[in-house]
Write a protein that holds these residues in place. Structure first.
Motif, PDB file in Angstrom:
ATOM      1  N   SER A  86      10.553  -9.283  -4.213  1.00  0.00           N
ATOM      2  CA  SER A  86       9.521  -9.037  -3.217  1.00  0.00           C
ATOM      3  C   SER A  86       8.556 -10.216  -3.128  1.00  0.00           C
ATOM      4  O   SER A  86       8.049 -10.538  -2.060  1.00  0.00           O
ATOM      5  CB  SER A  86       8.763  -7.752  -3.562  1.00  0.00           C
ATOM      6  N   ALA A  87       8.294 -10.857  -4.260  1.00  0.00           N
ATOM      7  CA  ALA A  87       7.410 -12.023  -4.265  1.00  0.00           C
ATOM      8  C   ALA A  87       8.016 -13.182  -3.486  1.00  0.00           C
ATOM      9  O   ALA A  87       7.294 -13.990  -2.889  1.00  0.00           O
ATOM     10  CB  ALA A  87       7.131 -12.445  -5.707  1.00  0.00           C
ATOM     11  N   GLN A  88       9.341 -13.238  -3.453  1.00  0.00           N
ATOM     12  CA  GLN A  88      10.020 -14.312  -2.728  1.00  0.00           C
ATOM     13  C   GLN A  88      10.213 -14.003  -1.247  1.00  0.00           C
ATOM     14  O   GLN A  88      10.052 -14.869  -0.387  1.00  0.00           O
ATOM     15  CB  GLN A  88      11.397 -14.572  -3.358  1.00  0.00           C
ATOM     16  N   ASP A  89      10.572 -12.757  -0.951  1.00  0.00           N
ATOM     17  CA  ASP A  89      10.946 -12.394   0.421  1.00  0.00           C
ATOM     18  C   ASP A  89      10.698 -10.904   0.634  1.00  0.00           C
ATOM     19  O   ASP A  89      11.531 -10.072   0.329  1.00  0.00           O
ATOM     20  CB  ASP A  89      12.419 -12.732   0.665  1.00  0.00           C
ATOM     21  N   ARG A  90       9.533 -10.582   1.173  1.00  0.00           N
ATOM     22  CA  ARG A  90       9.154  -9.185   1.335  1.00  0.00           C
ATOM     23  C   ARG A  90       9.992  -8.480   2.398  1.00  0.00           C
ATOM     24  O   ARG A  90      10.180  -7.252   2.346  1.00  0.00           O
ATOM     25  CB  ARG A  90       7.673  -9.097   1.682  1.00  0.00           C
ATOM     26  N   ASP A  91      10.498  -9.225   3.372  1.00  0.00           N
ATOM     27  CA  ASP A  91      11.368  -8.608   4.374  1.00  0.00           C
ATOM     28  C   ASP A  91      12.678  -8.155   3.744  1.00  0.00           C
ATOM     29  O   ASP A  91      13.260  -7.147   4.147  1.00  0.00           O
ATOM     30  CB  ASP A  91      11.669  -9.586   5.518  1.00  0.00           C
ATOM     31  N   MET A  92      13.142  -8.883   2.757  1.00  0.00           N
ATOM     32  CA  MET A  92      14.402  -8.561   2.096  1.00  0.00           C
ATOM     33  C   MET A  92      14.203  -7.482   1.028  1.00  0.00           C
ATOM     34  O   MET A  92      14.998  -6.548   0.903  1.00  0.00           O
ATOM     35  CB  MET A  92      14.982  -9.816   1.443  1.00  0.00           C
ATOM     36  N   ASP A 100       3.645  -7.461  -9.124  1.00  0.00           N
ATOM     37  CA  ASP A 100       2.715  -6.932 -10.122  1.00  0.00           C
ATOM     38  C   ASP A 100       2.533  -7.873 -11.305  1.00  0.00           C
ATOM     39  O   ASP A 100       1.423  -8.061 -11.800  1.00  0.00           O
ATOM     40  CB  ASP A 100       3.199  -5.576 -10.623  1.00  0.00           C
ATOM     41  N   THR A 101       3.644  -8.417 -11.794  1.00  0.00           N
ATOM     42  CA  THR A 101       3.601  -9.287 -12.965  1.00  0.00           C
ATOM     43  C   THR A 101       4.849 -10.158 -13.002  1.00  0.00           C
ATOM     44  O   THR A 101       5.936  -9.691 -12.637  1.00  0.00           O
ATOM     45  CB  THR A 101       3.517  -8.467 -14.270  1.00  0.00           C
ATOM     46  N   GLY A 108      12.078  -2.695 -11.248  1.00  0.00           N
ATOM     47  CA  GLY A 108      11.470  -1.955 -10.167  1.00  0.00           C
ATOM     48  C   GLY A 108       9.961  -1.866 -10.368  1.00  0.00           C
ATOM     49  O   GLY A 108       9.439  -2.167 -11.447  1.00  0.00           O
ATOM     50  N   LYS A 109       9.263  -1.444  -9.332  1.00  0.00           N
ATOM     51  CA  LYS A 109       7.812  -1.293  -9.407  1.00  0.00           C
ATOM     52  C   LYS A 109       7.493  -0.019 -10.168  1.00  0.00           C
ATOM     53  O   LYS A 109       8.008   1.057  -9.862  1.00  0.00           O
ATOM     54  CB  LYS A 109       7.216  -1.224  -8.005  1.00  0.00           C
ATOM     55  N   ALA A 110       6.635  -0.138 -11.190  1.00  0.00           N
ATOM     56  CA  ALA A 110       6.295   0.999 -12.035  1.00  0.00           C
ATOM     57  C   ALA A 110       5.385   1.972 -11.292  1.00  0.00           C
ATOM     58  O   ALA A 110       4.468   1.571 -10.575  1.00  0.00           O
ATOM     59  CB  ALA A 110       5.621   0.520 -13.318  1.00  0.00           C
ATOM     60  N   ALA A 111       5.664   3.261 -11.477  1.00  0.00           N
ATOM     61  CA  ALA A 111       4.864   4.294 -10.834  1.00  0.00           C
ATOM     62  C   ALA A 111       4.794   5.511 -11.742  1.00  0.00           C
ATOM     63  O   ALA A 111       5.693   5.744 -12.553  1.00  0.00           O
ATOM     64  CB  ALA A 111       5.462   4.682  -9.484  1.00  0.00           C
ATOM     65  N   GLU A 112       3.731   6.281 -11.600  1.00  0.00           N
ATOM     66  CA  GLU A 112       3.560   7.504 -12.391  1.00  0.00           C
ATOM     67  C   GLU A 112       3.681   8.713 -11.488  1.00  0.00           C
ATOM     68  O   GLU A 112       3.082   8.763 -10.411  1.00  0.00           O
ATOM     69  CB  GLU A 112       2.197   7.497 -13.085  1.00  0.00           C
ATOM     70  N   VAL A 113       4.450   9.691 -11.922  1.00  0.00           N
ATOM     71  CA  VAL A 113       4.648  10.905 -11.140  1.00  0.00           C
ATOM     72  C   VAL A 113       3.404  11.770 -11.225  1.00  0.00           C
ATOM     73  O   VAL A 113       2.853  11.981 -12.303  1.00  0.00           O
ATOM     74  CB  VAL A 113       5.871  11.693 -11.641  1.00  0.00           C
ATOM     75  N   GLY A 114       2.954  12.259 -10.085  1.00  0.00           N
ATOM     76  CA  GLY A 114       1.736  13.053 -10.037  1.00  0.00           C
ATOM     77  C   GLY A 114       1.879  14.407 -10.699  1.00  0.00           C
ATOM     78  O   GLY A 114       2.970  14.975 -10.766  1.00  0.00           O
ATOM     79  N   PRO A 127      -1.937  -6.196  -5.487  1.00  0.00           N
ATOM     80  CA  PRO A 127      -2.239  -6.126  -4.056  1.00  0.00           C
ATOM     81  C   PRO A 127      -1.690  -4.868  -3.391  1.00  0.00           C
ATOM     82  O   PRO A 127      -0.779  -4.223  -3.926  1.00  0.00           O
ATOM     83  CB  PRO A 127      -1.542  -7.379  -3.500  1.00  0.00           C
ATOM     84  N   ALA A 128      -2.258  -4.552  -2.235  1.00  0.00           N
ATOM     85  CA  ALA A 128      -1.875  -3.353  -1.507  1.00  0.00           C
ATOM     86  C   ALA A 128      -0.412  -3.417  -1.077  1.00  0.00           C
ATOM     87  O   ALA A 128       0.115  -4.471  -0.738  1.00  0.00           O
ATOM     88  CB  ALA A 128      -2.769  -3.195  -0.281  1.00  0.00           C
ATOM     89  N   LEU A 129       0.247  -2.250  -1.117  1.00  0.00           N
ATOM     90  CA  LEU A 129       1.643  -2.146  -0.705  1.00  0.00           C
ATOM     91  C   LEU A 129       1.695  -1.327   0.582  1.00  0.00           C
ATOM     92  O   LEU A 129       1.513  -0.106   0.545  1.00  0.00           O
ATOM     93  CB  LEU A 129       2.481  -1.494  -1.801  1.00  0.00           C
TER      94      LEU A 129
END
Length: 392
Positions: A86-92, A100-101, A108-114, A127-129
């Motif tokens: 994603s850092a290289q090519d957000r369209d791809m 993130d780092t 993959g992008k880390a996420a927490e289940v609600g 940054p915002a996604l």
């Protein structure tokens, strides 16, 4: 509401507001335009039904709440290159851990289940996604998610058509994955021509305008084995026996394909490496040192009192396994004898990923054990209901 808060916390951008009812209100871009920013939100449908040093098997509704999953999103274009970050090519690649780092460039992008609703919260919100907008508002992406419990990949491989992780399982980790698909409930209320457009543009800014977000219905990748002891009949005498260890020989090394252009290739691909995986207690604690004690029945008239042993063992799918049951018996003269019993675990149709099996050990003595296997339901995640008023 939580999802409304996510619009601010995740994107820190202007949230598009629209009234909601159950009738179809026309093409979203005509109502709202295509230049405003809409945050990327995803939801998890929990498996119904337990999680065991990993945290163990996920069984109860909502038991993924608070746990960490990882998300990828790649362009649905046939020319998409999954090796691009994603850092290289957000369209791809719209979503991965690279922004993130630097250390997360391949993950993959880390996420927490609600814990309140099914939406995830990104572990890093800045940054915002947000969805590609303007001329890119119909650019569609395939979304993938995976859950590793506490397994740590030794390698992450990204190629032009897939992403895979090198894993070793230890018998206590519940490995899961999913590819987001449009659910029938998400299409309810739309006319047929709009359903076709939604299917073509899923998932994108266009579908987000219609309160349609990627929903992951997680599937278990391993086989869940539960063990119990049934005291056998030893006519005229009662024997004191203790089960002190249970191990099952299973394949233990695999490539975990977590994203692929061909969804039929998703999942664990095991090598021929084999290991004796130990049964632990529920929650992953070591098998209790005193073991599980019981007394055989001196007569068939004595009621059978079955006893559950440990937590659950999570193993690779296979045609069958070899179990190693260590038992101690207290003899009449006061001596203590021990034996590791080697027993085949067999089931007519083999052992299938996402299924759980109860293994009953009928014990007549420390060297005399019979085994019976029964199949039980272990559900994958089903549809989840999302409040449309909180995703506008």
């Amino acid at each position: 509401m939580k999802s409304a808060r996510l619009y601010i916390a995740v994107c820190m951008c202007a949230v598009l507001q629209a009234c909601h009812d159950d009738s179809y209100g026309g093409r979203g871009e005509e109502l709202m335009g295509t230049d405003g920013q809409i945050p990327v939100m995803v939801a998890i449908g929990d498996p119904s039904g337990n999680i065991t040093r990993g945290t163990g098997p996920i069984d109860e509704p909502g038991s993924l709440a608070g746990r960490q999953v990882y998300v990828y999103a790649f362009s649905r274009d046939s020319r998409a290159d999954y090796s691009r970050t994603s850092a290289q090519d957000r369209d791809m690649c719209l979503v991965d851990g690279s922004v993130d780092t630097p250390a997360g460039a391949f993950h993959g992008k880390a996420a927490e289940v609600g814990s309140i609703d099914s939406y995830v919260t990104w572990k890093k919100e800045d940054p915002a996604l947000c969805w590609p907008s303007g001329s890119k508002y119909t650019r569609a992406y395939d979304f993938f998610a995976y859950y590793l419990d506490d397994a740590v990949p030794s390698q992450v491989l990204r190629t032009d058509d897939h992403v895979s992780l090198s894993l070793r399982i230890d018998g206590s980790q519940d490995i899961m994955r999913a590819k987001a698909e449009i659910g029938t409930g998400q299409l309810a209320g739309f006319p047929e021509d709009e359903k076709l457009r939604i299917s073509s543009y899923s998932f994108s800014y266009y579908t987000a305008q219609r309160s349609i977000v990627p929903v992951f219905r997680m599937s278990h990748e391993l086989v869940k084995l539960n063990f119990e002891v049934s005291p056998g009949v030893t006519q005229g005498e009662s024997k004191e026996v203790i089960v002190t260890a249970v191990k099952v020989r299973s394949r233990d090394k695999a490539e975990f394909v977590v994203a692929h252009k061909d969804k039929g290739r998703l999942g664990l691909e095991f090598s021929d490496s084999m290991e004796k995986l130990p049964l632990t207690e529920a929650g992953g604690a070591p098998f209790k040192p005193e073991g599980y004690a019981f007394v055989t029945r001196h007569d068939s008239s004595v009621p059978v009192q079955r006893q559950r042993i440990g937590g659950s063992l999570l193993v690779a799918p296979d045609a069958g396994y070899t179990a190693y049951i260590t038992m101690v018996e207290k003899m009449k003269d006061g001596t203590v004898v021990e034996n590791e019993n080697e027993i085949d675990i067999l089931f007519a149709d083999g052992f299938v990923a996402g299924s759980q099996y109860n293994v009953t050990l009928t014990v007549l003595g420390y060297m005399n054990v019979y085994m019976e296997v029964t199949l039980e339901k272990w559900d994958d995640g089903g549809d989840v209901t999302l409040d449309p008023d909180t995703n506008t």
